[in-house]
Design an enzyme around this catalytic site. Structure first.
Site, PDB file in Angstrom:
ATOM      1  CE1 TYR A 144      -3.730   2.470   0.623  1.00  0.00           C
ATOM      2  CE2 TYR A 144      -2.465   3.226   2.529  1.00  0.00           C
ATOM      3  CZ  TYR A 144      -3.521   3.392   1.647  1.00  0.00           C
ATOM      4  OH  TYR A 144      -4.355   4.478   1.787  1.00  0.00           O
ATOM      5  CG  ASP A 239       5.664   3.451   1.062  1.00  0.00           C
ATOM      6  OD1 ASP A 239       5.963   4.093   2.093  1.00  0.00           O
ATOM      7  OD2 ASP A 239       4.490   3.264   0.690  1.00  0.00           O
ATOM      8  CE  LYS A 267       1.016   4.556   8.540  1.00  0.00           C
ATOM      9  NZ  LYS A 267       1.014   3.834   7.293  1.00  0.00           N
TER      10      LYS A 267
HETATM   11  C1  LIG Z   1       0.313   4.373   5.927  1.00  0.00           C
HETATM   12  C2  LIG Z   1       1.043   4.141   4.686  1.00  0.00           C
HETATM   13  C3  LIG Z   1       0.942   4.996   3.572  1.00  0.00           C
HETATM   14  C4  LIG Z   1      -0.056   6.101   3.517  1.00  0.00           C
HETATM   15  O1  LIG Z   1       0.184   7.081   4.473  1.00  0.00           O
HETATM   16  P1  LIG Z   1      -1.021   8.068   4.881  1.00  0.00           P
HETATM   17  O2  LIG Z   1      -0.363   9.011   5.852  1.00  0.00           O
HETATM   18  O3  LIG Z   1      -2.074   7.207   5.484  1.00  0.00           O
HETATM   19  O4  LIG Z   1      -1.476   8.745   3.652  1.00  0.00           O
HETATM   20  C5  LIG Z   1       1.756   4.781   2.504  1.00  0.00           C
HETATM   21  N1  LIG Z   1       2.638   3.771   2.490  1.00  0.00           N
HETATM   22  C6  LIG Z   1       2.761   2.918   3.527  1.00  0.00           C
HETATM   23  C7  LIG Z   1       3.773   1.827   3.468  1.00  0.00           C
HETATM   24  C8  LIG Z   1       1.958   3.059   4.648  1.00  0.00           C
HETATM   25  O5  LIG Z   1       2.052   2.190   5.645  1.00  0.00           O
END
Ligand SMILES: *Cc1c(COP(=O)(O)O)cnc(C)c1O
Length: 428
Positions: A144, A239, A267
Site C-alpha cells: 500500500y 516506501d 507515520k
Molecule cells: C500508511 C502508509 C501509507 C499512507 O500514508 P497516509 O499518511 O495514510 O497517507 C503509505 N505507504 C505505507 C507503506 C503506509 O504504511
C-alpha cells in the site's frame, strides 16, 4: 466490557461522516462489530469513551513508537504552539529536521516535507517520472502506498499486461501505467521489465511489507530489485512510511543495507502529527520545483507544530539507539511465545515478525506474498481480535494489518497478552 457510549457515538458519526469514520479500516468492517471511540492515551494504553482501558498494539498505525503522549514531545509542542500555528513561510525548524533526517541516511541529500504518506508516495512517482522521462511504474500486490490514483490498481486478468482500477473513480488511463508484480518474486519483476523495455520509471515497494500483514522481504530480494532497476535505468523507490525510523533509525535501507534512489516517509516522522516526506540524492531532488520543473507544493507542508513533534520524536530516538534492540526483543518474545501457545494447542499459525512489526496468520504455514496472506484463516483472526478487545487488548482490526510495538510495551503487557491468548484458546 461495556461499549455503550462508543456504540452511541458511532451511530451519531454515521449520520455525518461516511461510514462514521475518516479512514475505512477504523470502521471494523473486516472484523465486524462497531469501532471503539478513544478519548485519551498514555504510554502503552488507550482509554475509550466508556472508560475501558486497552494495551495498544496499533500505536496510531506506527507513529507512536515512543508510546502515547510522551512527556518531552508534549512539552516541545506546547512551547512551539505559543509562537503560532502556521505561517506559510520558511522556518528554521524545517532545515533542522531536514538536517537531522539526512544525517540518519547516507544516500539522501535533500528531503521535501508533505502532509501524509499518500502525498509522499504520489509525489515520489511524479518525481521519478519527471527524472526518467518514462511513464510506467511497477508496484507489488499487497503493498500500500496511500490512496492516490496510480496506486489503487489491481492485477489485470489473464493475459492483460497492465493493471485495472481497484476503485471506481480511477481511470483506465491511469491504471495502464501501473504494472503489478508479486512480492518476493523477482522473476515477476524481471518479466515486467522485459515486456516494457525502457518504459519503467520506477519500482516502488514496502521494503518490509506491512499492509498485507507483516511480510518481510526474502533474502536478497531487495538487492536483486536494486540490480534490476540499475540494469534498466529505472529508479528504486522504498516506501518507508511504515519502516522509516522503525526498522532502524536509518529505516529498512539501513537494516538491510540496500540503498534506494527515492525514499518516502510518514507515520513516525510526524510523531503523531500529519506529516510525510520524500527524499533522494541531490541530483534527483533538484528536479523538484522551484529548483526544477516537477511541480509539487503544500499550504501546510512543513507546518511548525508538526515539524516540532517530528523533530522531538526523532531526536529522542537518536539519543536512545538501544530502543531498536529493546522493541525488537519485545516483539520477538511476543511472537515466539504466541506461536508456542497456539502450536501447543494444535492450532496452525504463521507469525511473521520483522524488527518491531508482527502479524499472526492463522491456518497457514508460510506467508510471503499477498496470495498467501489472503489464504490465511481470517475468521479465526476476527474471533481472536474480539476476544482480546473484550479483555482490554487492542489489535489492528484486520488480519491484513501489522501490529506495531512501542517502547512502552513491557513485560506486564506481554504477560497479559499471553494469558488472554491462552484463555482465547480454551474458549474456542
Ligand atoms: C500508511 C502508509 C501509507 C499512507 O500514508 P497516509 O499518511 O495514510 O497517507 C503509505 N505507504 C505505507 C507503506 C503506509 O504504511
Amino acid at each position: 466490557m461495556i461499549f455503550k457510549r462508543s456504540r452511541a457515538l458511532f451511530e451519531e458519526a454515521r449520520k455525518y461522516i461516511p461510514g462514521g469514520v475518516n479512514s475505512p479500516v477504523r470502521a471494523f468492517k473486516s472484523v465486524g462489530g462497531t469501532p471503539i471511540f478513544i478519548k485519551s492515551a498514555k504510554g502503552a494504553y488507550l482509554t475509550d469513551e466508556d472508560g475501558n482501558k486497552y494495551i495498544d498494539y496499533i500505536n496510531s498505525w506506527g507513529p507512536m513508537i515512543l508510546g502515547h503522549n510522551h512527556t518531552e514531545v508534549v512539552e516541545a509542542v506546547r512551547k512551539q504552539m505559543q509562537n503560532g500555528f502556521s505561517f506559510g513561510t520558511p522556518t528554521e525548524l524545517e532545515t533542522e529536521i531536514a538536517k537531522l533526517i539526512t544525517s540518519f541516511v547516507p544516500n539522501i541529500d535533500k528531503i521535501r516535507m508533505v502532509n501524509s504518506g499518500t502525498e509522499a508516495c504520489m509525489s515520489a512517482i511524479r518525481l521519478a517520472r519527471g527524472y526518467t522521462s518514462r511513464n510506467k511504474i511497477i508496484k507489488f500486490e499487497g503493498c500500500y502506498h496511500g490512496h492516490s490514483d496510480s496506486f489503487l490498481i489491481k492485477a489485470g486478468s489473464g493475459a492483460a499486461t497492465f493493471g485495472n482500477p481497484n476503485s471506481p473513480g480511477v481511470t483506465n488511463g491511469t491504471a495502464k501505467d501501473t504494472l503489478l508484480a508479486r512480492y518476493n518474486d523477482i522473476d515477476s519483476v524481471q518479466s515486467l521489465f522485459e515486456n516494457n523495455k525502457n518504459e519503467i520509471a520506477a519500482v516502488i515497494l514496502e521494503p518490509i511489507a506491512g499492509n498485507m500483514g507483516c511480510v518481510p522481504p526474502k533474502k536478497d530480494f531487495l538487492k536483486q530489485l536494486k540490480l534490476l532497476c540499475k540494469d534498466n535505468q529505472s529508479l528504486l523507490i522504498f516506501d518507508e512510511v511504515m519502516t522509516g525510523f522503525r526498522a532502524k533509525l536509518g529505516g529498512a535501507q539501513d537494516f538491510f543495507n540496500v540503498q534506494a534512489d527515492i525514499v518516502t516517509y510518514g507515520k513516525i516522522i510526524g510523531g503523531g502529527m500529519p506529516v510525510g516526506a520524500f527524499a533522494a540524492r541531490k541530483e534527483i531532488m533538484d528536479f523538484l520545483s522551484p529548483e526544477g520543473k516537477v511541480y509539487q507544493a503544500g499550504t501546510l507542508s512543513g507546518n511548525p507544530i508538526a515539524m516540532c513533534a517530528g523533530y522531538t520524536t526523532l531526536s529522542i530516538l537518536k539519543s536512545d539507539l538501544d530502543i531498536y534492540d529493546r522493541i525488537t526483543q519485545t516483539t520477538k518474545i511476543l511472537s515466539t511465545e504466541l506461536k508456542a501457545i497456539f502450536e501447543s494447542a494444535g492450532i496452525q499459525i504463521c507469525i511473521n515478525q520483522c524488527t518491531s512489526m508482527l502479524t499472526l496468520f492463522f491456518g497457514i504455514s508460510e506467508v510471503s506474498n499477498f496470495d498467501d496472506a489472503s489464504k490465511a484463516d481470517h475468521d479465526m483472526f476476527n474471533k481472536y481480535f474480539h476476544f482480546l478487545l473484550e479483555n482490554g487488548i487492542y489489535l489492528p482490526p484486520s488480519g491484513y494489518e501489522t501490529w506495531f510495538i512501542s517502547d512502552c510495551i513491557k513485560e506486564d503487557e506481554i504477560d497479559k497478552t499471553l494469558t488472554i491468548s491462552k484463555k482465547f484458546i480454551s474458549s474456542i
